[in-house]
Design an enzyme around this catalytic site. Structure first.
Site, mmCIF file in Angstrom:
data_model
loop_
_atom_site.group_PDB
_atom_site.id
_atom_site.type_symbol
_atom_site.label_atom_id
_atom_site.label_comp_id
_atom_site.label_asym_id
_atom_site.label_seq_id
_atom_site.Cartn_x
_atom_site.Cartn_y
_atom_site.Cartn_z
ATOM 1 N N SER A 86 -10.176 3.591 4.759
ATOM 2 C CA SER A 86 -9.606 4.768 4.113
ATOM 3 C C SER A 86 -10.563 5.957 4.176
ATOM 4 O O SER A 86 -11.785 5.790 4.234
ATOM 5 C CB SER A 86 -9.294 4.470 2.644
HETATM 6 N N1 SAH Z 1 -9.878 -0.804 1.581
HETATM 7 C C1 SAH Z 1 -9.884 -0.921 3.001
HETATM 8 C C2 SAH Z 1 -8.626 -0.324 3.575
HETATM 9 C C3 SAH Z 1 -8.060 -1.207 4.616
HETATM 10 S S1 SAH Z 1 -6.440 -0.763 5.165
HETATM 11 C C4 SAH Z 1 -11.120 -0.283 3.581
HETATM 12 O O1 SAH Z 1 -11.787 0.494 2.876
HETATM 13 O O2 SAH Z 1 -11.469 -0.562 4.739
HETATM 14 C C5 SAH Z 1 -5.433 -1.868 4.233
HETATM 15 C C6 SAH Z 1 -5.636 -3.336 4.472
HETATM 16 O O3 SAH Z 1 -4.621 -4.027 3.736
HETATM 17 C C7 SAH Z 1 -5.472 -3.789 5.906
HETATM 18 O O4 SAH Z 1 -6.642 -4.436 6.315
HETATM 19 C C8 SAH Z 1 -4.290 -4.766 5.875
HETATM 20 O O5 SAH Z 1 -4.414 -5.854 6.756
HETATM 21 C C9 SAH Z 1 -4.318 -5.215 4.431
HETATM 22 N N2 SAH Z 1 -3.061 -5.766 3.909
HETATM 23 C C10 SAH Z 1 -1.799 -5.359 4.152
HETATM 24 N N3 SAH Z 1 -0.929 -6.125 3.452
HETATM 25 C C11 SAH Z 1 -1.656 -7.029 2.748
HETATM 26 C C12 SAH Z 1 -1.341 -8.077 1.837
HETATM 27 N N4 SAH Z 1 -0.080 -8.362 1.501
HETATM 28 N N5 SAH Z 1 -2.349 -8.795 1.309
HETATM 29 C C13 SAH Z 1 -3.649 -8.547 1.636
HETATM 30 N N6 SAH Z 1 -4.014 -7.558 2.487
HETATM 31 C C14 SAH Z 1 -3.037 -6.804 3.034
#
Ligand code: SAH
Length: 245
Positions: free
Chosen positions: A92
């Site tokens: 993000s």
């Molecule tokens: N907080 C992270 C943002 C990653 S983007 C950072 O700072 O890097 C969001 C993430 O949510 C992705 O890696 C995606 O695979 C994950 N995601 C999507 N649906 C999900 C679910 N149901 N349970 C766990 N993770 C999930």
């Protein structure tokens, strides 16, 4: 004569590019540049846009964001934007991490649940500000990468799980704060159930292409809901999220 010198140089290089970034004691360009870029990020992207929570600013000054992206993207880690982390997912934007973290109003004693570990960057920021962070990621390769980075940075107050975070983590509940870093069609009921009364849930809610960051505060017998800012996150894929990729 030059034999022993080569490995020592290699070792210094590793340290500068690696885990002790931010000290600013004059060793090499990479280390100082990252620390300076991080300082500028906090000042220009966060403080100037109204993030005034001192603890959040301090945590984001400290966590070496460049170590949560592929080394080839390290030079872009402090830009005002999300970046790819593989598997079609993103780390993000720093401002969004700050907004979400500040809106959780953490004091230091909380047990926090994070859905969407991704790179582990937001996890690390939360780990600086709360007692314990439980984080769930559905894509194994990302979960494993994040776990490695968090381990190397010595964040020992984090538990990780691979799975569908839209179901929450019932065994570890209740939580004083929950943050979902992926966009959902609606608020997953299990997450509200697993929130303590008085606890805060932050979640982007909307279409796959545009959401509004919502703060849900659990009350005795109900919830308060506030809409904070517009945002665009990757999809929350799961039982209480979107059903397709
Ligand atoms: N907080 C992270 C943002 C990653 S983007 C950072 O700072 O890097 C969001 C993430 O949510 C992705 O890696 C995606 O695979 C994950 N995601 C999507 N649906 C999900 C679910 N149901 N349970 C766990 N993770 C999930």
């Amino acid at each position: 004569m030059t034999g022993p010198f080569i490995p020592r140089r290699a070792a210094f290089f590793h340290v500068e590019e690696g885990w002790t970034d931010g000290g600013g004691n004059g060793w090499g360009a990479a280390r100082g540049e990252h620390a300076a870029a991080r300082e500028r990020m906090v000042r220009d992207q966060l403080e100037r846009r109204g993030i005034h929570d001192g603890r959040v600013l301090e945590a984001m000054r400290k966590v070496p964001r460049h170590l949560f992206v592929d080394p080839s993207l390290g030079w872009r880690a402090y830009e005002d934007s999300p970046l790819p982390i593989g598997e079609g997912q993103t780390i993000s934007q720093p401002y969004m991490v700050a907004v979400m973290t500040a809106a959780l109003t953490l004091q230091g004693r909380e047990r926090v649940l994070e859905i969407g570990t991704g790179s582990g960057y937001q996890t690390a920021v939360l780990a600086e500000l709360a007692a314990w962070v439980y984080t769930i990621e559905r894509i194994p390769a990302l979960a494993e990468g994040a776990q490695q980075t968090l381990g190397r940075l010595k964040h020992d107050n984090v538990s990780t799980q691979i799975g569908d975070g839209s179901m929450g983590w019932p065994e570890a509940s209740p939580f004083q704060a929950i943050v979902v870093t992926a966009g959902a069609p609606d608020v997953p009921p299990p997450l509200v159930e697993q929130l303590e009364v008085g606890g805060r849930l932050l979640i982007p809610v909307g279409s796959p292409h545009a959401q509004t960051l919502r703060r849900v505060t659990k009350r005795d017998g109900g919830v308060d809901q506030e809409e904070l800012v517009s945002c665009v996150f990757v999809k929350l894929v799961g039982e209480h999220g979107w059903h397709d990729e």
